[in-house]
Design a protein around this motif. Sequence first.
Motif, PDB file in Angstrom:
ATOM      1  N   GLN A  22       0.842  -1.196   0.000  1.00 46.28           N
ATOM      2  CA  GLN A  22       0.000   0.000   0.000  1.00 46.28           C
ATOM      3  C   GLN A  22       0.872   1.239   0.000  1.00 46.28           C
ATOM      4  N   ASP A  23       1.997   1.174   0.672  1.00 50.02           N
ATOM      5  CA  ASP A  23       2.935   2.300   0.712  1.00 50.02           C
ATOM      6  C   ASP A  23       3.518   2.584  -0.673  1.00 50.02           C
ATOM      7  N   ASN A  24       3.782   1.529  -1.455  1.00 47.24           N
ATOM      8  CA  ASN A  24       4.282   1.728  -2.821  1.00 47.24           C
ATOM      9  C   ASN A  24       3.299   2.558  -3.648  1.00 47.24           C
ATOM     10  N   ILE A  25       2.017   2.197  -3.536  1.00 46.68           N
ATOM     11  CA  ILE A  25       0.988   2.925  -4.287  1.00 46.68           C
ATOM     12  C   ILE A  25       0.885   4.361  -3.768  1.00 46.68           C
ATOM     13  N   ALA A  26       0.893   4.507  -2.454  1.00 46.86           N
ATOM     14  CA  ALA A  26       0.780   5.840  -1.844  1.00 46.86           C
ATOM     15  C   ALA A  26       1.938   6.741  -2.278  1.00 46.86           C
ATOM     16  N   SER A  27       3.141   6.179  -2.324  1.00 46.23           N
ATOM     17  CA  SER A  27       4.321   6.973  -2.706  1.00 46.23           C
ATOM     18  C   SER A  27       4.261   7.433  -4.158  1.00 46.23           C
ATOM     19  N   ALA A  28       3.605   6.648  -5.011  1.00 48.67           N
ATOM     20  CA  ALA A  28       3.562   6.969  -6.440  1.00 48.67           C
ATOM     21  C   ALA A  28       2.327   7.764  -6.849  1.00 48.67           C
ATOM     22  N   THR A  29       1.391   7.925  -5.934  1.00 49.72           N
ATOM     23  CA  THR A  29       0.145   8.640  -6.239  1.00 49.72           C
ATOM     24  C   THR A  29      -0.119   9.670  -5.147  1.00 49.72           C
ATOM     25  N   ASP A  30      -1.195  10.384  -5.277  1.00 47.59           N
ATOM     26  CA  ASP A  30      -1.594  11.340  -4.237  1.00 47.59           C
ATOM     27  C   ASP A  30      -2.578  10.714  -3.250  1.00 47.59           C
ATOM     28  N   ILE A  31      -2.584   9.390  -3.180  1.00 48.93           N
ATOM     29  CA  ILE A  31      -3.491   8.666  -2.291  1.00 48.93           C
ATOM     30  C   ILE A  31      -2.700   8.247  -1.053  1.00 48.93           C
ATOM     31  N   SER A  32      -3.264   8.495   0.110  1.00 52.51           N
ATOM     32  CA  SER A  32      -2.550   8.098   1.327  1.00 52.51           C
ATOM     33  C   SER A  32      -2.626   6.586   1.529  1.00 52.51           C
ATOM     34  N   GLU A  33      -1.633   6.059   2.207  1.00 48.83           N
ATOM     35  CA  GLU A  33      -1.609   4.628   2.534  1.00 48.83           C
ATOM     36  C   GLU A  33      -2.852   4.245   3.346  1.00 48.83           C
ATOM     37  N   LYS A  34      -3.268   5.139   4.241  1.00 48.96           N
ATOM     38  CA  LYS A  34      -4.454   4.900   5.063  1.00 48.96           C
ATOM     39  C   LYS A  34      -5.710   4.781   4.190  1.00 48.96           C
ATOM     40  N   THR A  35      -5.808   5.634   3.184  1.00 53.75           N
ATOM     41  CA  THR A  35      -6.965   5.586   2.282  1.00 53.75           C
ATOM     42  C   THR A  35      -6.980   4.265   1.519  1.00 53.75           C
ATOM     43  N   ILE A  36      -5.843   3.836   1.023  1.00 49.21           N
ATOM     44  CA  ILE A  36      -5.763   2.569   0.291  1.00 49.21           C
ATOM     45  C   ILE A  36      -6.178   1.416   1.205  1.00 49.21           C
ATOM     46  N   SER A  37      -5.685   1.438   2.423  1.00 47.20           N
ATOM     47  CA  SER A  37      -6.052   0.414   3.398  1.00 47.20           C
ATOM     48  C   SER A  37      -7.552   0.402   3.659  1.00 47.20           C
ATOM     49  N   ARG A  38      -8.110   1.599   3.843  1.00 44.93           N
ATOM     50  CA  ARG A  38      -9.552   1.700   4.129  1.00 44.93           C
ATOM     51  C   ARG A  38     -10.398   1.244   2.937  1.00 44.93           C
ATOM     52  N   ILE A  39      -9.928   1.491   1.727  1.00 44.24           N
ATOM     53  CA  ILE A  39     -10.640   1.009   0.533  1.00 44.24           C
ATOM     54  C   ILE A  39     -10.627  -0.516   0.522  1.00 44.24           C
ATOM     55  N   GLU A  40      -9.453  -1.106   0.737  1.00 41.85           N
ATOM     56  CA  GLU A  40      -9.339  -2.560   0.728  1.00 41.85           C
ATOM     57  C   GLU A  40     -10.165  -3.213   1.840  1.00 41.85           C
ATOM     58  N   GLN A  41     -10.308  -2.538   2.961  1.00 40.70           N
ATOM     59  CA  GLN A  41     -11.070  -3.084   4.087  1.00 40.70           C
ATOM     60  C   GLN A  41     -12.554  -2.763   3.983  1.00 40.70           C
ATOM     61  N   ASN A  42     -12.944  -2.106   2.921  1.00 34.62           N
ATOM     62  CA  ASN A  42     -14.335  -1.715   2.685  1.00 34.62           C
ATOM     63  C   ASN A  42     -14.831  -0.691   3.702  1.00 34.62           C
ATOM     64  N   ASP A  43     -13.914   0.124   4.216  1.00 33.64           N
ATOM     65  CA  ASP A  43     -14.266   1.199   5.142  1.00 33.64           C
ATOM     66  C   ASP A  43     -14.452   2.527   4.415  1.00 33.64           C
ATOM     67  N   LYS A  44     -14.052   2.576   3.136  1.00 34.34           N
ATOM     68  CA  LYS A  44     -14.124   3.820   2.371  1.00 34.34           C
ATOM     69  C   LYS A  44     -14.338   3.489   0.909  1.00 34.34           C
ATOM     70  N   LYS A  45     -15.211   4.236   0.281  1.00 27.45           N
ATOM     71  CA  LYS A  45     -15.433   4.091  -1.157  1.00 27.45           C
ATOM     72  C   LYS A  45     -14.504   5.060  -1.871  1.00 27.45           C
ATOM     73  N   PRO A  46     -13.791   4.576  -2.879  1.00 28.19           N
ATOM     74  CA  PRO A  46     -12.861   5.472  -3.578  1.00 28.19           C
ATOM     75  C   PRO A  46     -13.592   6.477  -4.456  1.00 28.19           C
ATOM     76  N   SER A  47     -13.028   7.660  -4.544  1.00 25.65           N
ATOM     77  CA  SER A  47     -13.561   8.665  -5.466  1.00 25.65           C
ATOM     78  C   SER A  47     -13.149   8.275  -6.885  1.00 25.65           C
ATOM     79  N   LEU A  48     -13.748   8.926  -7.856  1.00 24.57           N
ATOM     80  CA  LEU A  48     -13.386   8.684  -9.252  1.00 24.57           C
ATOM     81  C   LEU A  48     -11.905   8.981  -9.476  1.00 24.57           C
ATOM     82  N   GLU A  49     -11.422  10.076  -8.871  1.00 26.91           N
ATOM     83  CA  GLU A  49     -10.008  10.440  -9.020  1.00 26.91           C
ATOM     84  C   GLU A  49      -9.104   9.350  -8.440  1.00 26.91           C
ATOM     85  N   THR A  50      -9.502   8.772  -7.321  1.00 22.86           N
ATOM     86  CA  THR A  50      -8.712   7.714  -6.693  1.00 22.86           C
ATOM     87  C   THR A  50      -8.695   6.464  -7.565  1.00 22.86           C
TER      88      THR A  50
END
Length: 108
Positions: A22-50
């Motif tokens: 998740q950190d690899n993706i976060a480092s290469a994008t403007d998405i935080s590692e926490k957001t990626i984690s929350r998306i994978e855990q179904n705690d957050k729905k990603p925006s279109l930009e994400t």
Amino acid sequence: MFNYDNFRISLKLKRKELKVTQDNIASATDISEKTISRIEQNDKKPSLETVIAILNYFNTSMEQFMSQQNDLDNEKANLINKINSYLSKFNDKEKLFLLDLFRTIEGA
């Protein structure tokens, strides 16, 4: 309609397949590692930009990205059909025994 559940599962599968953190993706994008984690855990729905940023990170289209989940769905359907085929050979008493066995295993 966008299937958020398929997207999050595909994200996790693709990350693990390519050994990406998740950190690899976060480092290469403007998405935080926490957001990626929350998306994978179904705690957050990603925006279109994400969603677009993640697809760009993996250099793939939505169709290709989601195809992994479709493959899994097909495997699950095949497995269910195979199980149903086996179960059709059992009588009701044997089916109840198996159900009790599965409940015992699940509770262990």
